[in-house]
Design a protein around this motif. Structure first.
Motif, PDB file in Angstrom:
ATOM      1  N   TYR A  72       0.838  -1.200   0.000  1.00  0.00           N
ATOM      2  CA  TYR A  72       0.000   0.000   0.000  1.00  0.00           C
ATOM      3  C   TYR A  72       0.876   1.255   0.000  1.00  0.00           C
ATOM      4  N   SER A  73       1.925   1.237   0.799  1.00  0.00           N
ATOM      5  CA  SER A  73       2.842   2.379   0.862  1.00  0.00           C
ATOM      6  C   SER A  73       3.521   2.631  -0.474  1.00  0.00           C
TER       7      SER A  73
ATOM      8  N   ARG B 231      -3.007  -2.233  -8.238  1.00  0.00           N
ATOM      9  CA  ARG B 231      -3.188  -0.989  -8.983  1.00  0.00           C
ATOM     10  C   ARG B 231      -2.819  -1.120 -10.436  1.00  0.00           C
TER      11      ARG B 231
ATOM     12  N   GLY C 227       2.138   2.031  -3.273  1.00  0.00           N
ATOM     13  CA  GLY C 227       1.107   2.316  -4.261  1.00  0.00           C
ATOM     14  C   GLY C 227       0.785   1.141  -5.165  1.00  0.00           C
TER      15      GLY C 227
ATOM     16  N   GLU D  82      -4.556  -1.200  -3.483  1.00  0.00           N
ATOM     17  CA  GLU D  82      -5.483  -0.310  -2.785  1.00  0.00           C
ATOM     18  C   GLU D  82      -6.705  -1.108  -2.371  1.00  0.00           C
TER      19      GLU D  82
ATOM     20  N   ARG E 121     -10.683  -1.146  -2.345  1.00  0.00           N
ATOM     21  CA  ARG E 121     -11.888  -0.564  -2.940  1.00  0.00           C
ATOM     22  C   ARG E 121     -13.080  -1.410  -2.519  1.00  0.00           C
TER      23      ARG E 121
END
Length: 89
Positions: A64-65, A79, A67, A70, A72
């Motif tokens: 997550y850090s 991603r 990117g 994520e 949803r």
């Protein structure tokens, strides 16, 4: 911890576990589904170094850090996918 060390084997470092998690996210999954698939994948591929749920969560935090994932609507989503062939220049 993020990379292999004397005390952390290469298949258990957070980067490796994170990559293994990403392989389970070819479609959106719940955290529980991703955890179950990761455990099954590690057994199937003979990665017997223990990975606890806490370590799994740390790897998710790292992803997550960076990117790479994520959340949803309560589903983990990768991603984007980059294939090695397209990343070469």
């Amino acid at each position: 911890m993020i990379t292999p060390t004397k005390g952390i084997s290469p298949d258990r470092c957070l980067l490796a576990v994170g990559a293994q998690i990403l392989m389970q996210l070819e479609e959106p999954r719940t955290v529980s589904q991703a955890w179950a698939r990761l455990k099954a994948w590690r057994v199937k591929n003979e990665h017997f170094s223990p990975v606890s749920f806490e370590w799994f969560v740390l790897a998710l935090d790292m992803l997550y850090s960076l990117g790479a994932v994520e959340l949803r609507q309560d589903l983990l989503v990768a991603r984007r996918r980059i294939h090695a062939a397209s990343a070469q220049r």
